[in-house]
Design a protein around this motif. Structure first.
Motif, PDB file in Angstrom:
ATOM      1  N   ARG A 291       0.844  -1.192   0.000  1.00 35.88           N
ATOM      2  CA  ARG A 291       0.000   0.000   0.000  1.00 35.88           C
ATOM      3  C   ARG A 291       0.880   1.244   0.000  1.00 35.88           C
ATOM      4  O   ARG A 291       1.984   1.246   0.559  1.00 35.88           O
ATOM      5  N   ILE A 292       0.365   2.279  -0.648  1.00 39.27           N
ATOM      6  CA  ILE A 292       1.106   3.531  -0.783  1.00 39.27           C
ATOM      7  C   ILE A 292       0.194   4.671  -0.367  1.00 39.27           C
ATOM      8  O   ILE A 292      -0.939   4.791  -0.871  1.00 39.27           O
ATOM      9  N   THR A 293       0.653   5.506   0.536  1.00 43.61           N
ATOM     10  CA  THR A 293      -0.124   6.657   0.984  1.00 43.61           C
ATOM     11  C   THR A 293       0.019   7.805  -0.011  1.00 43.61           C
ATOM     12  O   THR A 293       0.876   7.771  -0.913  1.00 43.61           O
ATOM     13  N   ALA A 294      -0.797   8.839   0.163  1.00 43.06           N
ATOM     14  CA  ALA A 294      -0.678  10.030  -0.678  1.00 43.06           C
ATOM     15  C   ALA A 294       0.689  10.677  -0.525  1.00 43.06           C
ATOM     16  O   ALA A 294       1.181  11.343  -1.440  1.00 43.06           O
ATOM     17  N   GLY A 295       1.316  10.446   0.625  1.00 40.17           N
ATOM     18  CA  GLY A 295       2.671  10.961   0.861  1.00 40.17           C
ATOM     19  C   GLY A 295       3.747  10.039   0.334  1.00 40.17           C
ATOM     20  O   GLY A 295       4.928  10.244   0.620  1.00 40.17           O
ATOM     21  N   GLN A 296       3.353   8.991  -0.441  1.00 35.19           N
ATOM     22  CA  GLN A 296       4.253   8.066  -1.142  1.00 35.19           C
ATOM     23  C   GLN A 296       4.975   7.089  -0.226  1.00 35.19           C
ATOM     24  O   GLN A 296       5.990   6.497  -0.600  1.00 35.19           O
ATOM     25  N   VAL A 297       4.445   6.881   0.986  1.00 32.81           N
ATOM     26  CA  VAL A 297       5.037   5.909   1.908  1.00 32.81           C
ATOM     27  C   VAL A 297       4.536   4.513   1.535  1.00 32.81           C
ATOM     28  O   VAL A 297       3.330   4.275   1.466  1.00 32.81           O
ATOM     29  N   VAL A 298       5.481   3.596   1.308  1.00 30.11           N
ATOM     30  CA  VAL A 298       5.165   2.248   0.850  1.00 30.11           C
ATOM     31  C   VAL A 298       5.423   1.248   1.973  1.00 30.11           C
ATOM     32  O   VAL A 298       6.497   1.258   2.587  1.00 30.11           O
ATOM     33  N   ASP A 299       4.435   0.374   2.256  1.00 31.85           N
ATOM     34  CA  ASP A 299       4.666  -0.741   3.167  1.00 31.85           C
ATOM     35  C   ASP A 299       3.840  -1.932   2.694  1.00 31.85           C
ATOM     36  O   ASP A 299       3.151  -1.873   1.677  1.00 31.85           O
ATOM     37  N   THR A 300       3.916  -3.030   3.436  1.00 30.15           N
ATOM     38  CA  THR A 300       3.218  -4.266   3.073  1.00 30.15           C
ATOM     39  C   THR A 300       1.956  -4.414   3.898  1.00 30.15           C
ATOM     40  O   THR A 300       2.009  -4.334   5.136  1.00 30.15           O
ATOM     41  N   LEU A 301       0.829  -4.633   3.227  1.00 28.92           N
ATOM     42  CA  LEU A 301      -0.423  -4.917   3.923  1.00 28.92           C
ATOM     43  C   LEU A 301      -0.509  -6.395   4.269  1.00 28.92           C
ATOM     44  O   LEU A 301      -0.886  -6.760   5.386  1.00 28.92           O
ATOM     45  N   ALA A 302      -0.151  -7.276   3.306  1.00 33.80           N
ATOM     46  CA  ALA A 302      -0.262  -8.723   3.537  1.00 33.80           C
ATOM     47  C   ALA A 302       0.643  -9.467   2.578  1.00 33.80           C
ATOM     48  O   ALA A 302       0.916  -9.017   1.464  1.00 33.80           O
ATOM     49  N   GLY A 303       1.098 -10.636   3.005  1.00 28.57           N
ATOM     50  CA  GLY A 303       1.943 -11.481   2.170  1.00 28.57           C
ATOM     51  C   GLY A 303       3.392 -11.419   2.583  1.00 28.57           C
ATOM     52  O   GLY A 303       3.813 -10.568   3.362  1.00 28.57           O
TER      53      GLY A 303
END
Length: 457
Positions: A291-303
């Motif tokens: 998932r990526i926020t409007a502020g472009q922060v990327v992390d993993t939701l699942a998997g």
């Protein structure tokens, strides 16, 4: 010479008696069967009338027809037995119910437009109606209307709030659009692959596999072989990298981070949540949903890295096997085409993972995990929670109710090209799928180099 006899009967007389008995028995059986057929036919008509009466009464009570078939069975007084089956369709403003018995070949249906039982199937039972919207089957590139347009392996589809859908033409590395009237034009890309940012055909992509519209009304593209998510503004300004690699590097990897610090491995699905607050990414070869926020922060939701299958758990404890298409419902549930697990998975906004339908590889309509898919690659979800699936290697379009019941609405498992209803239609490795604002279903028929449109869902 004396005739042979048996207890006073000659052989000829005995044969006559046997024939008469057989004829009388046949007449009796035929008559009985005729009475049975008539009785079952009358019962089917009666059941259809009962169902119709329940629907109309419920509409008066609630102000709309029920969309829940379980409510129909529970409240209508319909008999529950093994030889009779009901097919139910309702969108709240219209309904159709067909009833069939294994003991007779006749089926009857009733609807809000046909209250008297009528022989035949509900129109919905014959499957979706499939037509070609754009493309002529040849592989190439040309803008135009209907069959004058030429496409090259269209993959992803995404609808807007108007009469336009966006798609990625993967073999020419372009981002294009098609109106609901079938007019095709190009948004960005120019044929050769590359990593160049630019306006319109000055931009270069490398096998783009997904597109959606989100933050600030811009298009977002999963530029798969460039390992990045890019923005494609619709205001005639330059493309840019939203997350992932920049420059000429196309190295795969995995890293959380902000913007260009994040790393992907062949991202092939993207979808915004209903509020356009988060962009979800199917990071296919990392076997994760990011998932990526409007502020472009990327992390993993699942998997987690490494393909597999672990269900009914949360976050990075879950496992996927080459997830691709994504769709997000109005309540925030993320639906995932978990391609190599032959399943449609669900993820809550908090990261809890479960299976809606599918399991072993195959082609079976059934409930939940008893259903079978063959490399499903894309999903779309309606406002009432119905999920539509491109079942790619079954060359079919499938439908899943919110309760997990799977049916095939178009295609029959064989590759080909044909317009028509239900199983008479043919697709060739369909990939992208989107519900238009007009309520029609649109499909990127990849192997046929066409955009198809489905009605009577």
């Amino acid at each position: 010479m004396r005739k042979t006899s048996l207890q006073g009967f000659t052989i000829v007389e005995l044969l006559i008696v046997i024939v008469v008995i057989a004829v009388l028995a046949t007449i009796t059986i035929v008559s009985y069967n005729g009475i049975q057929v008539q009785a079952h036919t009358s019962a089917l008509k009666s059941d259809a009338r009962t169902a119709m009466s329940f629907m109309e009464t419920d509409r008066v009570t609630r102000g709309a027809y029920t969309t829940d078939p379980n409510m129909l069975n529970a409240g209508s007084g319909l008999p529950v037995n093994s030889d009779r089956s009901f097919a139910f369709y309702s969108d709240g403003t219209a309904y159709c119910i067909s009833v069939h018995s294994t003991r007779v070949s006749t089926t009857f249906y009733v609807s809000n437009e046909q209250p008297s039982p009528k022989e035949g199937l509900c129109p919905q039972d014959s499957g979706a109606s499939v037509a070609s919207l754009a493309g002529n089957g040849s592989l190439g590139y040309a803008n135009g209307s209907g069959e004058a347009a030429v496409l090259a392996s269209p993959v992803a589809l995404s609808s807007s709030s108007g009469n336009v859908l966006y798609f990625t033409d993967s073999s020419t590395s372009r981002v294009r659009q098609v109106t609901t009237a079938g007019v095709v034009s190009t948004i960005a890309g120019n044929g050769p692959t590359g990593t160049t940012e630019g306006v319109g055909n000055a931009a270069l992509f490398n096998w783009p596999q997904a597109v959606t519209i989100g933050f600030n009304g811009h298009l977002y593209v999963a530029d798969s072989n460039n390992q990045r998510i890019r923005t494609v503004p619709l205001n005639n300004t330059s493309t840019s990298v939203f997350a992932g690699l920049t420059g000429t590097s196309t190295t795969t990897g995995f890293a959380e981070g902000t913007g260009t610090a994040a790393r992907f491995n062949v991202p092939r699905g993207i979808a915004f949540d209903s509020n356009n607050n988060l962009l979800y990414v199917a990071d296919s070869q990392n076997n994760r949903v990011r998932r990526i926020t409007a502020g472009q922060v990327v992390d993993t939701l699942a998997g987690q890295s490494g393909g597999g299958f672990v269900d009914n758990t949360t976050g990075t404890l879950a496992q996927f096997n080459y997830p691709q298409g994504l769709a997000v419902s109005t309540n925030g549930t993320i639906y995932v085409a978990d391609t190599n697990n032959h399943r449609i998975r669900m993820i809550t906004p908090s990261g809890s993972v479960s299976t809606l339908a599918g399991g072993l590889q195959g082609n079976v309509d059934n409930d939940g995990t008893a259903a079978r898919f063959n490399k499903p690659s894309a999903v779309a979800v309606s406002a009432n929670g119905t999920v539509y699936v491109t079942d790619t290697d079954n060359h079919s379009i499938r439908k899943i109710t919110p309760a997990g019941k799977v049916s095939t609405i178009a295609g029959n498992g064989m590759a080909g090209y044909a317009n028509g209803n239900g199983s008479d239609a043919r697709f060739n490795a369909p990939r992208g799928i989107a519900l238009g604002s007009d309520g029609r279903l649109y499909v990127a028929d990849t192997g046929n180099h066409r955009i198809r449109v489905l009605t009577n869902l």
